[in-house]
Scaffold this motif. Sequence first.
Motif, PDB file in Angstrom:
ATOM      1  N   TYR A 186      47.069  60.904  35.235  1.00 44.46           N
ATOM      2  CA  TYR A 186      47.625  59.632  34.455  1.00 44.46           C
ATOM      3  C   TYR A 186      48.585  59.104  35.498  1.00 44.46           C
ATOM      4  O   TYR A 186      48.532  57.475  35.268  1.00 44.46           O
ATOM      5  N   LEU A 187      49.015  59.380  36.364  1.00 47.24           N
ATOM      6  CA  LEU A 187      49.596  58.595  37.372  1.00 47.24           C
ATOM      7  C   LEU A 187      48.805  57.713  38.072  1.00 47.24           C
ATOM      8  O   LEU A 187      49.212  56.259  38.420  1.00 47.24           O
ATOM      9  N   ARG A 188      47.634  58.143  38.563  1.00 44.68           N
ATOM     10  CA  ARG A 188      46.732  57.258  39.205  1.00 44.68           C
ATOM     11  C   ARG A 188      46.251  56.075  38.151  1.00 44.68           C
ATOM     12  O   ARG A 188      45.978  54.999  38.448  1.00 44.68           O
ATOM     13  N   PHE A 189      45.988  56.617  36.983  1.00 43.18           N
ATOM     14  CA  PHE A 189      45.577  55.396  35.842  1.00 43.18           C
ATOM     15  C   PHE A 189      46.621  54.377  35.858  1.00 43.18           C
ATOM     16  O   PHE A 189      46.392  53.230  35.937  1.00 43.18           O
ATOM     17  N   LYS A 190      47.901  55.037  35.847  1.00 40.66           N
ATOM     18  CA  LYS A 190      49.026  53.841  35.722  1.00 40.66           C
ATOM     19  C   LYS A 190      49.009  53.061  37.001  1.00 40.66           C
ATOM     20  O   LYS A 190      49.205  51.651  36.792  1.00 40.66           O
ATOM     21  N   HIS A 191      48.849  53.683  38.181  1.00 39.27           N
ATOM     22  CA  HIS A 191      48.760  52.801  39.118  1.00 39.27           C
ATOM     23  C   HIS A 191      47.783  52.024  39.303  1.00 39.27           C
ATOM     24  O   HIS A 191      47.921  50.509  39.579  1.00 39.27           O
ATOM     25  N   LEU A 192      46.391  52.177  38.826  1.00 41.26           N
ATOM     26  CA  LEU A 192      45.391  51.208  38.848  1.00 41.26           C
ATOM     27  C   LEU A 192      45.757  50.140  37.692  1.00 41.26           C
ATOM     28  O   LEU A 192      45.496  48.853  37.899  1.00 41.26           O
ATOM     29  N   PHE A 193      46.260  50.531  36.691  1.00 40.75           N
ATOM     30  CA  PHE A 193      46.163  49.869  35.431  1.00 40.75           C
ATOM     31  C   PHE A 193      47.439  48.657  35.820  1.00 40.75           C
ATOM     32  O   PHE A 193      46.949  47.489  35.853  1.00 40.75           O
ATOM     33  N   THR A 194      48.408  49.130  36.332  1.00 40.98           N
ATOM     34  CA  THR A 194      49.563  47.906  36.662  1.00 40.98           C
ATOM     35  C   THR A 194      49.225  47.397  37.863  1.00 40.98           C
ATOM     36  O   THR A 194      49.589  46.150  37.996  1.00 40.98           O
ATOM     37  N   HIS A 195      48.330  47.657  38.848  1.00 37.25           N
ATOM     38  CA  HIS A 195      47.949  46.819  39.943  1.00 37.25           C
ATOM     39  C   HIS A 195      47.183  45.805  39.294  1.00 37.25           C
ATOM     40  O   HIS A 195      47.180  44.681  39.920  1.00 37.25           O
TER      41      HIS A 195
ATOM     42  N   GLU B   5      51.992  39.875  28.197  1.00 33.62           N
ATOM     43  CA  GLU B   5      52.442  40.376  27.282  1.00 33.62           C
ATOM     44  C   GLU B   5      51.614  41.622  26.759  1.00 33.62           C
ATOM     45  O   GLU B   5      52.028  42.737  26.544  1.00 33.62           O
ATOM     46  N   ALA B   6      50.195  41.505  26.807  1.00 34.31           N
ATOM     47  CA  ALA B   6      49.356  42.511  26.498  1.00 34.31           C
ATOM     48  C   ALA B   6      49.644  43.682  27.381  1.00 34.31           C
ATOM     49  O   ALA B   6      49.554  44.805  27.215  1.00 34.31           O
ATOM     50  N   CYS B   7      49.810  43.238  28.698  1.00 36.91           N
ATOM     51  CA  CYS B   7      49.763  44.309  29.779  1.00 36.91           C
ATOM     52  C   CYS B   7      51.099  44.887  29.825  1.00 36.91           C
ATOM     53  O   CYS B   7      51.045  46.189  29.679  1.00 36.91           O
ATOM     54  N   PHE B   8      51.925  44.198  29.432  1.00 37.52           N
ATOM     55  CA  PHE B   8      53.295  45.288  29.313  1.00 37.52           C
ATOM     56  C   PHE B   8      53.481  45.859  27.965  1.00 37.52           C
ATOM     57  O   PHE B   8      53.948  47.008  28.203  1.00 37.52           O
ATOM     58  N   GLN B   9      52.775  45.491  26.857  1.00 33.40           N
ATOM     59  CA  GLN B   9      52.754  46.791  25.779  1.00 33.40           C
ATOM     60  C   GLN B   9      52.162  47.638  26.470  1.00 33.40           C
ATOM     61  O   GLN B   9      52.531  48.866  25.839  1.00 33.40           O
ATOM     62  N   VAL B  10      50.842  47.754  26.985  1.00 27.68           N
ATOM     63  CA  VAL B  10      50.128  48.763  27.341  1.00 27.68           C
ATOM     64  C   VAL B  10      50.931  49.576  28.291  1.00 27.68           C
ATOM     65  O   VAL B  10      50.801  50.705  28.361  1.00 27.68           O
TER      66      VAL B  10
ATOM     67  N   GLU C 144      38.429  51.857  29.504  1.00 32.71           N
ATOM     68  CA  GLU C 144      38.705  51.853  28.003  1.00 32.71           C
ATOM     69  C   GLU C 144      39.700  50.994  27.501  1.00 32.71           C
ATOM     70  O   GLU C 144      39.616  50.734  26.289  1.00 32.71           O
ATOM     71  N   VAL C 145      40.549  50.436  28.355  1.00 31.08           N
ATOM     72  CA  VAL C 145      41.758  49.437  28.001  1.00 31.08           C
ATOM     73  C   VAL C 145      40.937  48.174  27.657  1.00 31.08           C
ATOM     74  O   VAL C 145      40.331  47.483  28.686  1.00 31.08           O
ATOM     75  N   LYS C 146      41.065  47.619  26.423  1.00 29.71           N
ATOM     76  CA  LYS C 146      40.379  46.427  26.136  1.00 29.71           C
ATOM     77  C   LYS C 146      41.434  45.349  25.925  1.00 29.71           C
ATOM     78  O   LYS C 146      41.800  45.083  24.922  1.00 29.71           O
ATOM     79  N   ILE C 147      41.976  44.666  26.909  1.00 33.88           N
ATOM     80  CA  ILE C 147      42.943  43.669  26.824  1.00 33.88           C
ATOM     81  C   ILE C 147      42.593  42.346  27.696  1.00 33.88           C
ATOM     82  O   ILE C 147      41.632  42.718  28.707  1.00 33.88           O
ATOM     83  N   ASP C 148      42.873  41.502  27.620  1.00 37.98           N
ATOM     84  CA  ASP C 148      43.123  40.367  28.446  1.00 37.98           C
ATOM     85  C   ASP C 148      44.041  40.420  29.492  1.00 37.98           C
ATOM     86  O   ASP C 148      45.250  40.336  29.343  1.00 37.98           O
ATOM     87  N   PHE C 149      43.575  40.811  30.624  1.00 36.98           N
ATOM     88  CA  PHE C 149      44.544  41.217  31.824  1.00 36.98           C
ATOM     89  C   PHE C 149      45.446  39.976  32.517  1.00 36.98           C
ATOM     90  O   PHE C 149      46.301  40.141  32.994  1.00 36.98           O
TER      91      PHE C 149
END
Length: 138
Positions: A8-17, A84-89, A75-80
Amino acid sequence: MLQKLIIYLRFKHLFTHVCHNMASGKTFFEDHEFLGSLYSQAEGWYDDLVERSLGLGQEVDLVDVQKKAAAYLGEVKIDFSNNEACFQVILKITKELCREIEVCVKAQDLSQGTIQLLGDIANAEEKNIYKLKRRLKS
């Protein structure tokens, strides 16, 4: 085992990056900086937890970690480029990470040092939840 938290930490790292790289709009500079701090934090915690687990003699399948974290990202389906969408996720990910830390601490026989490390992560993440909520209200 701490494998789920590591994933989960790796996922958060990848997503926020990704969000950091794709930030745009009127709040670009502030968002870009904030997202940079979030992915750096997650990357550091990921590394700390992997090294601690390995140091304590636990098996950590790092290839599996990467695959699962990348699968979560896919699996995350948002417009990166939508900040706002990024911060919500990210808020959702952060809350889930805090819940998972609580479950892990209660369910496992962990060393005092590991409990301290997880407590430090949870403490920082609770502050991040506050900041994310404030950012989403702006």
